[in-house]
Design a protein around this motif. Structure first.
Motif, PDB file in Angstrom:
ATOM      1  N   HIS A 134       8.565  -1.537   0.337  1.00 38.92           N
ATOM      2  CA  HIS A 134       7.994  -1.966   1.570  1.00 38.92           C
ATOM      3  C   HIS A 134       8.814  -2.635   2.265  1.00 38.92           C
ATOM      4  CE1 HIS A 134       4.477  -0.604   4.245  1.00 38.92           C
ATOM      5  NE2 HIS A 134       4.727  -1.683   4.367  1.00 38.92           N
ATOM      6  N   ASP A 192      -1.273  -0.107  -4.947  1.00 42.99           N
ATOM      7  CA  ASP A 192      -1.772   1.312  -5.460  1.00 42.99           C
ATOM      8  C   ASP A 192      -0.709   2.674  -5.738  1.00 42.99           C
ATOM      9  OD1 ASP A 192      -4.652  -0.583  -4.680  1.00 42.99           O
ATOM     10  OD2 ASP A 192      -4.813   0.820  -3.604  1.00 42.99           O
ATOM     11  N   GLU A 193      -0.364   2.612  -5.285  1.00 46.76           N
ATOM     12  CA  GLU A 193       0.861   4.094  -5.137  1.00 46.76           C
ATOM     13  C   GLU A 193       1.575   3.661  -6.086  1.00 46.76           C
ATOM     14  OE1 GLU A 193       5.297   5.007  -2.814  1.00 46.76           O
ATOM     15  OE2 GLU A 193       3.324   3.724  -1.463  1.00 46.76           O
ATOM     16  N   PHE A 250      -3.655  -5.719   3.497  1.00 50.97           N
ATOM     17  CA  PHE A 250      -3.050  -3.931   3.469  1.00 50.97           C
ATOM     18  C   PHE A 250      -2.281  -3.704   2.637  1.00 50.97           C
ATOM     19  CE2 PHE A 250      -7.137  -4.057   6.149  1.00 50.97           C
ATOM     20  CZ  PHE A 250      -8.342  -3.216   5.509  1.00 50.97           C
ATOM     21  N   VAL A 251      -1.043  -4.255   3.256  1.00 53.04           N
ATOM     22  CA  VAL A 251       0.272  -3.700   2.779  1.00 53.04           C
ATOM     23  C   VAL A 251       0.157  -3.608   1.494  1.00 53.04           C
ATOM     24  CG1 VAL A 251       2.667  -3.975   2.864  1.00 53.04           C
ATOM     25  CG2 VAL A 251       1.034  -3.650   5.167  1.00 53.04           C
ATOM     26  N   THR A 264       6.552  -1.686   7.986  1.00 49.02           N
ATOM     27  CA  THR A 264       5.345  -2.360   8.969  1.00 49.02           C
ATOM     28  C   THR A 264       5.430  -3.525   9.749  1.00 49.02           C
ATOM     29  OG1 THR A 264       3.097  -1.707   7.295  1.00 49.02           O
ATOM     30  CG2 THR A 264       2.778  -3.321   8.893  1.00 49.02           C
ATOM     31  N   ASN A 321      -1.568  -4.528  -0.891  1.00 45.72           N
ATOM     32  CA  ASN A 321      -2.790  -3.778  -1.849  1.00 45.72           C
ATOM     33  C   ASN A 321      -2.281  -1.596  -2.206  1.00 45.72           C
ATOM     34  OD1 ASN A 321      -4.172  -5.208  -2.756  1.00 45.72           O
ATOM     35  ND2 ASN A 321      -6.166  -5.493  -0.783  1.00 45.72           N
ATOM     36  N   ASP A 322      -2.248  -1.276  -0.703  1.00 48.65           N
ATOM     37  CA  ASP A 322      -1.275   0.135  -0.076  1.00 48.65           C
ATOM     38  C   ASP A 322      -0.409   0.115  -0.902  1.00 48.65           C
ATOM     39  OD1 ASP A 322      -3.570   0.082   0.929  1.00 48.65           O
ATOM     40  OD2 ASP A 322      -2.232   0.571   2.628  1.00 48.65           O
ATOM     41  N   LEU A 323       0.199  -0.691  -1.549  1.00 48.05           N
ATOM     42  CA  LEU A 323       1.628  -0.866  -2.162  1.00 48.05           C
ATOM     43  C   LEU A 323       0.906  -0.324  -3.625  1.00 48.05           C
ATOM     44  CD1 LEU A 323       4.653  -0.443  -2.488  1.00 48.05           C
ATOM     45  CD2 LEU A 323       5.007  -2.983  -2.219  1.00 48.05           C
ATOM     46  N   GLN A 328      -0.167   4.491  -9.108  1.00 47.26           N
ATOM     47  CA  GLN A 328      -0.768   6.116  -9.713  1.00 47.26           C
ATOM     48  C   GLN A 328       0.205   6.515 -10.508  1.00 47.26           C
ATOM     49  OE1 GLN A 328      -1.300   7.104  -5.710  1.00 47.26           O
ATOM     50  NE2 GLN A 328      -3.277   6.656  -4.869  1.00 47.26           N
ATOM     51  N   LYS A 383      -3.772  -7.893   7.575  1.00 43.05           N
ATOM     52  CA  LYS A 383      -2.891  -6.134   7.816  1.00 43.05           C
ATOM     53  C   LYS A 383      -1.845  -6.926   6.440  1.00 43.05           C
ATOM     54  CE  LYS A 383       0.170  -4.286  11.111  1.00 43.05           C
ATOM     55  NZ  LYS A 383       0.141  -4.839  12.924  1.00 43.05           N
TER      56      LYS A 383
END
Length: 332
Positions: free
Chosen positions: A103, A328-329, A321-322, A124, A324-326, A332, A318
């Motif tokens: 990211h 989580d991705e 969130f970046v 972002t 955490n999303d990374l 998976q 903000k």
């Protein structure tokens, strides 16, 4: 010139290049012994991104590359006297970092758009911001004060502004008596001379260096805050850090910069003031006259709104969130 050539062509991407190998060695040992969720590298210096690139390749950690300034499109890049080989190396390293990161974070819409042309990695934009500080009430200046807080060097000399002020001073005698141009921080002698040449010597007040607290008081006590950027295409992406402190000060902002400057949008969207290009002399003059009339009739009030998005608390949220999303991705 020889030193600049050496700096540009033998220290790629920058003079911190010698951090890279020892840092990779140390951090590899550390990361093998300690639990870490992700790596964030912040540049410039962009050598730090090369550390992140190698750690990502060797250890497969989630990696965020945070660009506080651009790389090959930054204003001084063209001044490094790069030969063709060095220019290619810079672009190659930039491409490797942009494509190697999981990211990318930028600080301006222009840099985001530039990077989107070079990579498909998610990007972002998280600008700089301001701290919310509890500040006592500050009395406004009794003069019609236009204040610039921060360095004002020779290449950032808005002659159009000084000319407009000269004209208004000649046309409206009381304007000249009320006008005060307050400059805090390092001010080029060339800027001072230009102001004096436009017949404004009696209107200048040089405040010199101020502490951070003194600077905040100066921002809150002035009638109008001046925001000046160099008139060049490569400064369009620059959003001066003072923009956000200016927003927090809640005084009308008068901005001057190149066409399509990223900070124009911030000032406009927060209703914090108005911005003008270096080709808009007449609209600038009309706006200053309007500000002066309001100052004389009922006082200048701020209509600034929607600035909470630029508080460091909101910006950190903000960023969270970046991250955490990374994570989580990657899980998976």
């Amino acid at each position: 010139k020889p030193m600049l050539y050496i700096r540009g062509n033998f220290f790629i991407p920058d003079a911190r290049k010698f951090w890279v190998k020892p840092s990779i060695k140390f951090l590899t040992q550390y990361l093998n012994k300690n639990e870490v969720d992700a790596i964030i590298t912040t540049g410039p210096p962009h050598s730090l991104h090369l550390i992140g690139l190698k750690l990502k390749e060797d250890l497969s950690f989630p990696w965020i590359a945070d660009f506080r300034d651009p790389w090959t499109t930054i204003g001084y890049h063209d001044k490094l006297k790069l030969n063709k080989r060095s220019e290619r190396k810079h672009k190659k390293l930039e491409q490797q970092v942009l494509n190697g990161a999981d990211h990318i974070i930028t600080t301006s819409p222009t840099t985001t758009a530039d990077f989107e042309k070079l990579t498909n990695v998610p990007i972002t934009c998280i600008t700089n911001g301001f701290d919310r500080e509890h500040f006592p009430e500050v009395e406004l200046d009794t003069e019609f004060s236009l204040s610039h807080i921060g360095s004002l060097l020779a290449d950032r000399n808005p002659k159009m502004l000084w000319q407009v002020l000269q004209e208004l001073k000649k046309e409206i005698p009381q304007f000249g008596k009320d006008l005060k141009i307050k400059l805090a921080g390092r001010v080029s002698n060339a800027v001072v001379k230009t102001i004096e040449d436009f017949g404004l010597k009696s209107n200048i007040q040089l405040l010199g260096y101020l502490s951070h607290k003194e600077a905040l008081i100066a921002q809150r006590s002035t009638q109008v805050l001046l925001l000046i950027e160099i008139n060049a295409k490569d400064t369009q992406a620059i959003i001066p850090g003072k923009v956000f402190e200016y927003l927090a000060a809640k005084r009308p902002i008068l901005g001057i910069g190149p066409e399509d400057s990223d900070f124009f949008e911030i000032v406009t969207n927060t209703n914090a003031g108005k911005c003008f290009t270096y080709l808009e002399k007449t609209p600038l003059k009309e706006h200053i006259l309007d500000l002066y009339k309001k100052f004389k009739e009922r006082g200048l009030a701020s209509n600034t709104s929607k600035i909470s998005q630029y508080s460091r608390k909101s910006l950190t949220e903000k960023l969270a969130f970046v991250i955490n999303d990374l994570l989580d991705e990657k899980s998976q």
